[in-house]
Design an enzyme around this catalytic site. Structure first.
Site, mmCIF file in Angstrom:
data_model
loop_
_atom_site.group_PDB
_atom_site.id
_atom_site.type_symbol
_atom_site.label_atom_id
_atom_site.label_comp_id
_atom_site.label_asym_id
_atom_site.label_seq_id
_atom_site.Cartn_x
_atom_site.Cartn_y
_atom_site.Cartn_z
ATOM 1 N N ASP A 140 -17.022 -0.372 24.099
ATOM 2 C CA ASP A 140 -16.274 0.827 24.422
ATOM 3 C C ASP A 140 -16.888 1.384 25.708
ATOM 4 O OD1 ASP A 140 -14.813 3.325 24.077
ATOM 5 O OD2 ASP A 140 -16.714 4.159 23.367
ATOM 6 N N ASP A 142 -16.634 5.315 26.975
ATOM 7 C CA ASP A 142 -17.152 6.683 26.830
ATOM 8 C C ASP A 142 -18.170 6.807 25.695
ATOM 9 O OD1 ASP A 142 -15.318 7.241 28.830
ATOM 10 O OD2 ASP A 142 -13.908 8.297 27.513
HETATM 11 MG MG LIG Z 1 -16.398 6.174 22.993
#
Ligand SMILES: [Mg+2]
Length: 170
Positions: free
Chosen positions: A9, A11
């Site tokens: 991922d 963020d």
């Molecule tokens: Mg995230």
């Protein structure tokens, strides 16, 4: 032993911000760092650049799976952030180390189906690092999910690899 593919991922997994709410384009390089319109820095967590380099050098396929609503900004950031080059060659854009980018809103089941379709790699050979528990749903496909509440670092990476290994060492 690493899985054939490791996905991250973005963020709060590779960097400590929400690219869609904390960052305002355009982005630019200022010296060694990347900053946004208001000079707010966008950078990977400390261990991440060397981790990406190491995985790439070991032949691991690297993917990014993000549900951000600002995919263009995320791509810009990955293009501007520099990581170590192979064998002490010059720094290179981080985006070059990713084999596949799946960056758009929605359930990550969709992101991983797309990664699978593109790479042909079985889900059981995929390890995913993400800071949000809801994204654990990708385990339904056979992907190994590893939660990263404080982002990716060397210890988290190794813990994830051990967890993947334990599931597939029978
Ligand atoms: Mg995230």
């Amino acid at each position: 032993m690493y899985p054939k593919l490791i996905a991250f991922d973005l963020d709060y997994t590779l960097w400590n911000l929400w690219i869609d709410t904390h960052v305002t384009g355009p982005l630019r390089r200022s010296g060694d760092i990347v900053v946004d319109r208001y000079n707010a820095p966008i950078e990977f967590y400390t261990d991440v650049p060397a981790i990406l380099r190491r995985l790439r050098d070991q032949g691991v396929v690297i993917a990014a799976c993000s549900r951000t609503s600002a995919p263009d900004l995320a791509r810009q950031a990955l293009t501007l952030i520099l990581v170590p080059g192979k064998d002490n060659e010059p720094l290179q854009p981080a985006i070059e180390l990713f084999d596949d980018l799946q960056i758009y809103p929605g359930s990550k089941l969709k992101h991983f189906r797309a990664v699978h379709a593109k790479t042909g790699i079985p889900y059981e050979e995929m390890l995913f690092f993400d800071d949000e528990p809801r994204n654990r749903e990708v385990e339904r496909l056979g992907v190994t999910f590893h939660l990263t509440p404080t982002g990716v670092d060397n210890e988290i990476l190794e813990a994830g690899v051990r967890a993947w290994s334990a599931r597939h060492s029978t």
